[in-house]
Design an enzyme around this catalytic site. Sequence first.
Site, PDB file in Angstrom:
ATOM      1  N   ASN A 358     -15.909  93.392  33.208  1.00 18.68           N
ATOM      2  CA  ASN A 358     -16.696  92.234  32.792  1.00 18.68           C
ATOM      3  C   ASN A 358     -17.549  91.721  33.950  1.00 18.68           C
ATOM      4  O   ASN A 358     -17.514  90.531  34.306  1.00 18.68           O
ATOM      5  CB  ASN A 358     -15.776  91.128  32.270  1.00 18.68           C
ATOM      6  CG  ASN A 358     -16.451  90.275  31.204  1.00 18.68           C
ATOM      7  OD1 ASN A 358     -17.652  90.384  30.964  1.00 18.68           O
ATOM      8  ND2 ASN A 358     -15.677  89.406  30.565  1.00 18.68           N
ATOM      9  N   HIS A 389     -12.653  81.956  27.684  1.00 18.31           N
ATOM     10  CA  HIS A 389     -12.131  82.956  26.757  1.00 18.31           C
ATOM     11  C   HIS A 389     -11.503  82.317  25.520  1.00 18.31           C
ATOM     12  O   HIS A 389     -11.529  82.909  24.435  1.00 18.31           O
ATOM     13  CB  HIS A 389     -11.083  83.837  27.450  1.00 18.31           C
ATOM     14  CG  HIS A 389     -11.675  84.925  28.288  1.00 18.31           C
ATOM     15  ND1 HIS A 389     -11.971  84.756  29.618  1.00 18.31           N
ATOM     16  CD2 HIS A 389     -12.039  86.200  27.982  1.00 18.31           C
ATOM     17  CE1 HIS A 389     -12.490  85.888  30.099  1.00 18.31           C
ATOM     18  NE2 HIS A 389     -12.535  86.773  29.128  1.00 18.31           N
TER      19      HIS A 389
END
Length: 495
Positions: A358, A389
């Site tokens: 990521n 998240h």
Amino acid sequence: MVRSGEFYAGSRLLSPLTEVIGLPIDQVNFVVCQLVALVLAFPFRLVLSPSTTSLTVRHVVQVTVGMALTFFCFGYQIYHLIILSFVCYLLMKYGSRDWMHKAVFVYNMLYLSATHIWRQIYDYGGYTLDITGPLMIMTQKMTSMAFALHDGIYKDNSKLSDDQKSQAIRKMPSFLSFYSYVFYFHGIMCGPMCFFSDFISFMEGRNFSEAKIPFTENGTTNNTLTTNNEDTCKKTTLTTKHYGIEKATLKTLLTAGICGILMIFVAPHLCPPEGLVSPSWYEMNFVQKMGYLLICLMLAKQKYYFAWKLGEAVNNAAGLGFQGFDKDGKPKWDLVNNVDIWGVEFCNSLKLNLDAWNKTTLIWLRRVVYDRVPKFKVYAVFACSATWHGFYPGYYLTFATGMLLTFAARMIRRKIRPLFQATASLAYFYDCITFTFVRLANPWMCAPFLMLELMPAIQLYNSLYWYLHIMAMVALVVLPFYHPPKPKTEEKKTQ
């Protein structure tokens, strides 16, 4: 988020395909939208190139196509992106210089948090695609843009870092260019995230026109172009083949295809995540459990690899992804590269392992959080990342475990690594140990993220005796009292 009784708000037009290819409608729509974007990316780059098409037309195409694909895939939920971005534009345009960037950050995190919570209410534990995915990317775009605008307009340029200077936005963007950035069609589905200054450079064609090729002392490069310029770099008229667009796109597409095959045909049958909480799990011995966990998490990552690599290929096809040339004159296509698969799976350092995953989100966290907070930088980054998240307990257990293992790995590297640097054989042995540790640490950290809930993750760790947590805590408690001897070369210098 969705009407009562619904779990997906996108189009149902392609529902007949779900029975043919075995994927749910949300994933079918996602893949189709990405493939449509891929097909449109080529004429956008070749026919509507900056050299032949006005910037206004390019922006209009980005907004029109991007909104159409978003509406097809997510339906009326598109209004979340419109509302979130419009309020951010007003804050950036009319907000005070003292709090504008901070207000945008807080507003985005609160809005995203509210959608995460609502998602957990109506689809707890589900993986149906909805607008929260694009909203996560939108949060990165809006917050990074606000800080870059604040740097460019209000801050003393001498107090900015080189990175902040390169990303600074010197004037408020127009409404059209702003929404072109919000909805650009080759990145709206799942990113990877691109910063505003890089996006505008791409839209204006400067990412290619201002690219410089390093030349060797004899005036040539590895791609056989020549020059008699005295400088080490020179702008040169290049053809498409010199940029390697087709090669970069095809390579990334091939990688996405392989990951897609593993995701669809292998992952559901070989060590599926459900096995981590099944009765058969407790019948395995320790080694079998670790082997299962390793394979399970490796295959679970394929869906992320597939989405990110497909998104990267679409962006590359449009021309967004090019980041100049390396020292050997080879084109670099890593601007929107969100994952280094080789680094994740085969590196021998936990830091490199985390850095390879990521990647654009890590850059966003560094630019918006790590470089901005005065202290407790690492804690702030982990807290922001976990909130971004969502609010499943497993996320927080993953990030807490990651923080623990990261600190322990730093301590071990500082205290133990010097003992293995005397000879090449010892250094190689140390690298083998760290390689093994990273292979074990990665699934150990990520398992709660996959499981989402707290108690199943706790039970998993109980079945494995919390061994990595215990080893990490022992290292953090004991190693500060150990001081490795200085290398002999240093001792001779001090005598």
